[in-house]
Structure formats: C-alpha cells, structure tokens
Design an enzyme around this catalytic site. Structure first.
Site, PDB file in Angstrom:
ATOM      1  N   HIS A   1      19.318  45.047  46.706  1.00  0.00           N
ATOM      2  CA  HIS A   1      19.965  44.480  45.651  1.00  0.00           C
ATOM      3  C   HIS A   1      20.649  45.081  44.888  1.00  0.00           C
ATOM      4  O   HIS A   1      21.222  44.795  43.823  1.00  0.00           O
ATOM      5  CB  HIS A   1      18.595  43.942  44.880  1.00  0.00           C
ATOM      6  CG  HIS A   1      18.082  44.901  43.636  1.00  0.00           C
ATOM      7  ND1 HIS A   1      17.013  45.919  44.669  1.00  0.00           N
ATOM      8  CD2 HIS A   1      18.007  45.313  42.516  1.00  0.00           C
ATOM      9  CE1 HIS A   1      16.846  46.797  43.806  1.00  0.00           C
ATOM     10  NE2 HIS A   1      17.372  46.339  42.664  1.00  0.00           N
TER      11      HIS A   1
ATOM     12  N   HIS B   1      24.375  46.298  40.564  1.00  0.00           N
ATOM     13  CA  HIS B   1      22.900  45.858  40.772  1.00  0.00           C
ATOM     14  C   HIS B   1      23.010  44.298  40.708  1.00  0.00           C
ATOM     15  O   HIS B   1      23.250  43.655  39.692  1.00  0.00           O
ATOM     16  CB  HIS B   1      22.318  46.188  39.210  1.00  0.00           C
ATOM     17  CG  HIS B   1      20.847  46.054  39.326  1.00  0.00           C
ATOM     18  ND1 HIS B   1      20.289  44.659  39.266  1.00  0.00           N
ATOM     19  CD2 HIS B   1      19.965  47.032  39.566  1.00  0.00           C
ATOM     20  CE1 HIS B   1      18.846  44.881  39.313  1.00  0.00           C
ATOM     21  NE2 HIS B   1      18.450  45.899  39.453  1.00  0.00           N
TER      22      HIS B   1
END
Length: 164
Positions: free
Chosen positions: A69, A84
């Site tokens: 992620h 992110h």
C-alpha cells in the site's frame, strides 16, 4: 565513462511527476493527522481517478511496504518520496494491491509500480486519498506544488529545491 557524473551535490532541484491520475489537493484534506500535520513530510495528496501508481522520476525503490500500500522511491540526488495509497490501508494486508516492483529495483519515470482496486479499498471503508510526501525533508530548501488535476507520469506535480 559517465559513471557518477550526476553528483549528489550538483543537483539543485528535483522535478517530480505525478505518480497517479486524479486531483492534487492539500495534505490538510487527508483524514490522518500524521499526514495532514506534515509529520511524515511535506507534499500533496491525490484523490485517485484510477488504480495505477507510476514512478514519479527515475530512481530506485528504497522500500516497498510488504502490504504493497506504500512505497518509497529514491532519486539519484538522495531525495526520497513516500507515496501512501489510501489511509489505514495497511489493514488490508495486501488485498486489492499488486506490486510490479520490489525494494532495490531501478525504475524509470512513468513505469507502473503498483496497481490497486479503488472500489475494493472504498468498499472496505478506507479513504482513497493518497499522500505524496518528501520522506527526508531535511535535504530540501523548499517544495513547490500546485493543486490541480494531474495525470500519472506527467511532469510538474512537485518541484523539490534541494539545500546546497
């Protein structure tokens, strides 16, 4: 012959292309104080319009988080950019993410790094807004950015002016 011709002290600015297609917005819109308060670094957030993350400059994958992620990409100047995808998406443990790179890989601007499923992320209850921040801000003098519609791989999301 040209090995090392781009010395870390000779680079004065790093142009950072958009790693995502979507809308660039202020970090204050991120529903996470670590990013909104710039504790993770300065930058922008992007509200993704599609599920593809690309390299924002030629560099090396300094770290790909195991759950895919988030990624840190390092430029030849030493500048490190953290991207992110979504907020609290580590809890998905990789579900909905597919990485095309690993830590240590060399990458080129526009190269696909990660594909992700925006619908799945939102259906699981996680905000999709994606912080794009300078992870080692201490090497920058200033950061220039504009809030606008952006296209993955296209230049001028950020300009990092490095300290001399």
């Amino acid at each position: 012959m040209f090995n090392g011709w781009l010395s870390k002290n000779k680079v004065t600015a790093v142009a950072i292309a958009s790693p995502l297609t979507g809308e660039a917005v202020p970090l204050t819109e991120v529903p996470d104080e670590a990013f909104a308060g710039k504790y993770m670094g300065d930058g922008v957030a992007i509200k993704p319009g599609e599920g593809k993350l690309v390299a924002p400059f030629d560099g090396v994958i300094a770290h790909l988080i195991d759950s895919m992620h988030a990624v840190i990409i390092e430029h030849a100047s030493g500048l490190q950019l953290l991207v992110h995808i979504g907020i609290n998406t580590v809890a998905l443990q990789g579900k909905g993410f597919k990485a095309f790179v690993a830590s240590g890989d060399k990458v080129a601007t526009g190269q696909t790094l990660i594909e992700f499923d925006p619908e799945l992320i939102q259906a699981e209850g996680y905000p999709l807004i994606t912080p794009v921040v300078i992870a080692n801000q201490e090497i920058t003098e200033r950061l220039e950015y504009d809030y606008k519609t952006v296209v993955a791989g296209e230049p001028a999301l950020l300009q990092a002016v490095l300290k001399k």
